[in-house]
Design a protein around this motif. Structure first.
Motif, PDB file in Angstrom:
ATOM      1  N   TYR A  23      88.855 114.710 143.716  1.00  6.31           N
ATOM      2  CA  TYR A  23      88.755 114.846 142.268  1.00  6.31           C
ATOM      3  C   TYR A  23      89.840 115.835 141.827  1.00  6.31           C
ATOM      4  N   THR A  24      89.666 116.429 140.638  1.00  2.00           N
ATOM      5  CA  THR A  24      90.717 117.326 140.171  1.00  2.00           C
ATOM      6  C   THR A  24      90.834 118.568 141.056  1.00  2.00           C
ATOM      7  N   PRO A  25      92.026 119.064 141.434  1.00  2.91           N
ATOM      8  CA  PRO A  25      93.329 118.660 140.921  1.00  2.91           C
ATOM      9  C   PRO A  25      94.065 117.591 141.754  1.00  2.91           C
ATOM     10  N   SER A  35      96.128 105.345 130.111  1.00  2.00           N
ATOM     11  CA  SER A  35      97.048 105.792 129.057  1.00  2.00           C
ATOM     12  C   SER A  35      97.125 107.307 128.895  1.00  2.00           C
ATOM     13  N   ARG A  36      96.101 108.049 129.395  1.00  5.53           N
ATOM     14  CA  ARG A  36      96.147 109.524 129.310  1.00  5.53           C
ATOM     15  C   ARG A  36      95.367 110.046 130.507  1.00  5.53           C
ATOM     16  N   ILE A  37      96.052 110.117 131.640  1.00  9.68           N
ATOM     17  CA  ILE A  37      95.364 110.539 132.855  1.00  9.68           C
ATOM     18  C   ILE A  37      95.384 112.061 132.923  1.00  9.68           C
ATOM     19  N   MET A  38      94.200 112.650 132.803  1.00 10.25           N
ATOM     20  CA  MET A  38      94.052 114.112 132.670  1.00 10.25           C
ATOM     21  C   MET A  38      95.090 114.594 131.656  1.00 10.25           C
ATOM     22  N   GLY A  39      95.830 115.658 132.006  1.00  7.94           N
ATOM     23  CA  GLY A  39      96.839 116.094 131.046  1.00  7.94           C
ATOM     24  C   GLY A  39      98.213 115.555 131.376  1.00  7.94           C
ATOM     25  N   GLY A  80      88.002 108.545 141.736  1.00 11.57           N
ATOM     26  CA  GLY A  80      87.545 109.928 141.910  1.00 11.57           C
ATOM     27  C   GLY A  80      86.228 110.185 141.181  1.00 11.57           C
ATOM     28  N   LYS A  81      86.117 109.678 139.960  1.00  8.06           N
ATOM     29  CA  LYS A  81      84.878 109.891 139.186  1.00  8.06           C
ATOM     30  C   LYS A  81      83.710 109.211 139.893  1.00  8.06           C
ATOM     31  N   LEU A  82      83.948 108.016 140.423  1.00  9.44           N
ATOM     32  CA  LEU A  82      82.854 107.305 141.099  1.00  9.44           C
ATOM     33  C   LEU A  82      82.473 107.974 142.415  1.00  9.44           C
ATOM     34  N   GLU A  90      87.156 106.194 130.681  1.00 11.84           N
ATOM     35  CA  GLU A  90      87.796 107.402 131.212  1.00 11.84           C
ATOM     36  C   GLU A  90      89.278 107.432 130.881  1.00 11.84           C
ATOM     37  N   ASP A  91      89.718 108.537 130.351  1.00  6.01           N
ATOM     38  CA  ASP A  91      91.135 108.810 130.146  1.00  6.01           C
ATOM     39  C   ASP A  91      91.877 107.731 129.355  1.00  6.01           C
ATOM     40  N   PHE A  92      91.251 107.321 128.256  1.00  4.78           N
ATOM     41  CA  PHE A  92      91.936 106.484 127.261  1.00  4.78           C
ATOM     42  C   PHE A  92      92.611 107.446 126.289  1.00  4.78           C
ATOM     43  N   SER A 130      92.145 122.503 130.137  1.00  9.14           N
ATOM     44  CA  SER A 130      93.032 121.367 130.443  1.00  9.14           C
ATOM     45  C   SER A 130      93.242 121.194 131.942  1.00  9.14           C
ATOM     46  N   ASN A 131      93.377 119.944 132.344  1.00  7.93           N
ATOM     47  CA  ASN A 131      93.574 119.571 133.753  1.00  7.93           C
ATOM     48  C   ASN A 131      94.930 118.908 133.935  1.00  7.93           C
ATOM     49  N   PRO A 132      95.466 118.809 135.177  1.00  9.42           N
ATOM     50  CA  PRO A 132      94.957 119.513 136.354  1.00  9.42           C
ATOM     51  C   PRO A 132      95.349 120.992 136.318  1.00  9.42           C
ATOM     52  N   GLY A 145      84.582 124.595 134.060  1.00  3.71           N
ATOM     53  CA  GLY A 145      84.032 123.886 132.899  1.00  3.71           C
ATOM     54  C   GLY A 145      84.580 122.476 132.896  1.00  3.71           C
ATOM     55  N   ASN A 146      83.954 121.645 133.689  1.00  8.50           N
ATOM     56  CA  ASN A 146      84.464 120.272 133.853  1.00  8.50           C
ATOM     57  C   ASN A 146      83.338 119.300 133.542  1.00  8.50           C
ATOM     58  N   ASN A 147      83.715 118.140 132.982  1.00  6.48           N
ATOM     59  CA  ASN A 147      82.665 117.174 132.619  1.00  6.48           C
ATOM     60  C   ASN A 147      81.892 116.635 133.830  1.00  6.48           C
ATOM     61  N   MET A 148      82.321 117.001 135.033  1.00  9.17           N
ATOM     62  CA  MET A 148      81.585 116.578 136.238  1.00  9.17           C
ATOM     63  C   MET A 148      80.152 117.104 136.255  1.00  9.17           C
TER      64      MET A 148
HETATM   65  O1  LIG Z   1      89.159 114.452 135.229  1.00  3.57           O
HETATM   66  C1  LIG Z   1      88.754 115.595 135.058  1.00  3.57           C
HETATM   67  O2  LIG Z   1      88.783 116.465 135.917  1.00  3.57           O
HETATM   68  C2  LIG Z   1      88.154 115.982 133.739  1.00  3.57           C
HETATM   69  C3  LIG Z   1      88.505 115.131 132.620  1.00  3.57           C
HETATM   70  O3  LIG Z   1      87.866 113.904 132.648  1.00  3.57           O
HETATM   71  C4  LIG Z   1      89.980 114.983 132.359  1.00  3.57           C
HETATM   72  O4  LIG Z   1      90.363 113.940 131.854  1.00  3.57           O
HETATM   73  O5  LIG Z   1      90.731 115.928 132.619  1.00  3.57           O
END
Ligand SMILES: O=C(O)C[C@H](O)C(=O)O
Ligand SMILES: NC(=O)c1ccc[n+]([C@@H]2O[C@H](COP(=O)([O-])OP(=O)(O)OC[C@H]3O[C@@H](n4cnc5c(N)ncnc54)[C@H](O)[C@@H]3O)[C@@H](O)[C@H]2O)c1
Ligand SMILES: [Mg+2]
Length: 627
Positions: free
Chosen positions: A135-137, A187-191, A205-207, A277-279, A455-457, A500-503
């Protein structure tokens, strides 16, 4: 017998029956053997059934595996030990941390492809060590390099070229049971912006966390990529890029593809839950509003992040020794007005309004607690081109003149003038909370100023905990989206670095929705999830500055969140029950029983007993009959 005693007897019978169902569903799930139609090497080559050297001699005989494996039968603990020794060597030989993390991801990914049970056992038992890899990072690096790293596909890929075919394509997936889908359009993967087809990595990773934290059966999860092209010019020119090398589809054409995808997956799996996720911001809320009242879906970034942020904001109020009624008095500066920023602003405003009496006036007045700064500075009513979602948070010119501020004021100016209680970043700009800004934040009027660098990663975090504690002070509350180590403040004191992560919410939202059988995911269910998280930490922990649980407790918090979601779904009459547990049964369970029901339904990473059966119509296997 009197009517009353007949009723008492009837209801105690019913309760006994429900208890029986709770424990029965557990026993069935844990002990029922898995029926398979394969033998020999086909089993070894199937990651769902493969146990490698852990196949016992009787199983080797029964499943025609004898002679296909080295003689020594190992326990799963011995297997894991061997695997970890290998992993350690790789870590020691790696050039730097980044190379080591990617190498670890590769090795874990190969294990995932070979032996799912062992993979998830390792992930669950050592979640603190491996979540930052799957998962992140690290997953962010994996997405960036996905086209080069690709070896075997995982999940499904729908592209703009598949229009009109999706309804039948979904049947190419081998499982009749899918509980959880995570879908992205990359289209918007993390930051990191637009990574096109390579964004599938984040869905995977989320799954992984759905399995590890929520105990969703790994055979019933499905990562999906909707490839509608990319606007990333580097990828468009890269000969190794694995996605459509066209600019992204837009407008009606784009929406019609997502519509077709939703119809197709819900047609094949009517009870599935779809996590978006990450639209990119432009589509995240539009699609959420389009589907949320029809399908079992939610947007993790908009709704999950908002819930986690609000729980953290409430934790920061508790850490100041204040009551909840004080939350609506907090001045909050938010840097970033994308879909995440908007989600947090709306949820925090709703929470303030509820605390103030849940009326129109409370809702109206709560808006003035927020100061929103985007790439063009402070957003005021003078700003043209702001989205309808942000408009209510645009400051009135009259108000801000009082503070000596104007449209477009810099983040530094806003922090200097407002002296906020909270500085929250969802800007995707690493280091945005510069030394000057953190120094200005020392002027905060709060007894425990809070910094949320969400903000991530890791490289996109608005500041590090070291910077925050050393510049603003030892007493602050700190949270970041990606994991950071705690800071040694000297003299035995620790500066806690919360993640502070949505996980901390999405796995529980998914599991609770699944087990309640709720038709949709309501605001109330999301609110219940967030409140559960905010109440999870003890007074003692909160006073130390710990406002989110450590990741080692993610399975426990997920269980509590799922139970809270189920209770709310029952209260709102959205629950329809799941498997043996009907809505009527669910309604009879008390708080503890719901928690037990959740726990009993969480998949455990234990090798199942495999039974060969060549009759393909044999349908009594709760683990799912798989080819
Ligand atoms: O993916 C993560 O770690 C959290 C979040 O969903 C994100 O888009 O950054
Ligand atoms: N911690 C979590 O659980 C979590 C969850 C979801 C998203 N995120 C992170 O949130 C970040 C933002 O995501 P998004 O989808 O909203 O992105 P986005 O690109 O849609 O929005 C970014 C926002 O930041 C603003 N911004 C850019 N530069 C700025 C600057 N110098 N000063 C102030 N504002 C600036 C932009 O104007 C825009 O409003 C990403 O890094 C993502 O990883 C974290
Ligand atoms: Mg996300």
């Amino acid at each position: 017998m009197s009517n009353f005693s007949r009723q008492v007897r009837l209801s105690s019978n019913l309760i006994r029956d429900v208890h029986y169902r709770i424990s029965r569903s557990f026993t069935i799930e844990c002990h029922r053997p898995t029926i398979i139609h394969k033998k020999g090497v086909d089993i070894i080559h199937n990651p769902w059934y493969n146990k490698g050297t852990a196949f016992s001699m009787t199983e080797r005989d029964r499943l025609e595996l004898r002679g296909l494996l080295p003689t020594n039968v190992q326990t799963v603990e011995q297997q894991i030990d061997r695997f970890k020794t290998d992993l350690k060597k790789i870590e020691m030989n790696a050039r730097d941390g980044d190379t080591a993390s990617l190498a670890k991801w590769r090795i874990l990914n190969r294990l995932h492809d070979r032996n799912e049970t062992m993979y998830y056992k390792i992930l669950i038992n050592q979640i603190t060590e491996y979540a930052p890899i799957v998962y992140t990072p690290t997953v962010a690096r994996v997405c960036q390099k996905y086209s080069g790293l690709f070896r075997r596909p995982r999940g499904m890929y729908f592209s703009a070229a598949d229009r009109g075919e999706m309804m039948s394509m979904v049947y190419n997936w081998p499982s009749d049971q899918v509980d959880m889908i995570v879908v992205t359009d990359g289209s918007r993967i993390m930051g990191l912006g637009d990574l096109g087809v390579q964004g599938i990595g984040i869905a995977i990773g989320k799954l992984d966390l759905y399995v590890a934290a929520a105990g969703i059966n790994p055979q019933r999860v499905l990562p999906i990529m909707i490839d509608v092209g990319t606007n990333n010019e580097t990828l468009l020119k890269d000969p190794r890029y694995l996605g459509l090398q066209e600019h992204r589809l837009e407008g009606e054409e784009y929406v019609s593809i997502i519509d077709e995808f939703m119809e197709a997956v819900f047609n094949r799996w009517p009870h599935v839950i779809v996590q978006f996720e990450d639209f990119q911001a432009k589509w995240a809320s539009t699609l959420l509003n389009r589907y949320r009242n029809t399908y079992r879906m939610f947007n993790d970034d908009v709704q999950g992040t908002a819930g986690v942020a609000v729980a953290g904001l409430l934790g920061a109020v508790r850490a100041q020794d204040k009551m909840m009624i004080d939350f609506p008095k907090q001045n909050i500066v938010v840097a970033g007005a994308g879909s995440e920023g908007v989600g947090v602003l709306k949820a925090a405003r709703r929470t303030m309004a509820r605390i103030l009496g849940n009326n129109k006036h409370a809702f109206k007045s709560a808006r003035s607690q927020f100061w929103v700064v985007d790439v063009n500075g402070l957003i005021t009513e003078e700003r043209t081109n702001v989205s309808d979602d942000i408009k209510p948070f645009a400051r009135k010119t009259k108000e801000i003149t009082r503070w000596g501020l104007k449209e477009g004021a810099t983040l530094l100016e806003v922090v200097q003038e407002v002296k906020p209680d909270v500085l929250l970043g969802l800007s995707a700009v690493g280091g945005l909370f510069s030394k000057e800004i953190l120094e200005a934040f020392r002027g905060s009027t709060s007894t425990r100023p809070a910094i949320f660098a969400l903000s991530n990663p890791t490289t996109n975090a608005e500041c590090t905990p070291e910077e925050a504690f050393s510049i603003v002070g030892k007493n602050i509350i700190f949270a970041s989206g990606s994991p950071f180590k705690d800071v040694d403040l000297g003299g035995g004191e620790i500066g806690y670095s919360n993640q502070g992560n949505n996980m901390y919410l999405f796995p529980g939202i998914g599991l609770g929705t699944l087990l309640s059988g709720a038709r949709i995911i309501s605001d109330g269910m999301l609110q219940a999830a967030s409140e559960c998280l905010s109440e999870y930490m003890t007074e003692d922990e909160v006073h130390k500055g710990i406002i989110y649980p450590p990741i080692s407790r993610i399975r426990d918090i997920t269980k509590a969140v799922a139970a809270a979601v189920i209770r709310e779904a029952i209260d709102e009459r959205l629950a329809e029950g799941y498997r043996e547990m009907s809505y009527r049964d669910l309604k009879r369970l008390n708080k503890e029983e719901i928690l037990m029901h959740v726990e009993n339904n969480m998949w455990q990473p234990d090798y199942p007993t495999l039974i060969y059966n060549n009759r393909r119509t044999f349908k009594h296997n709760l683990q799912g009959i798989r080819e």
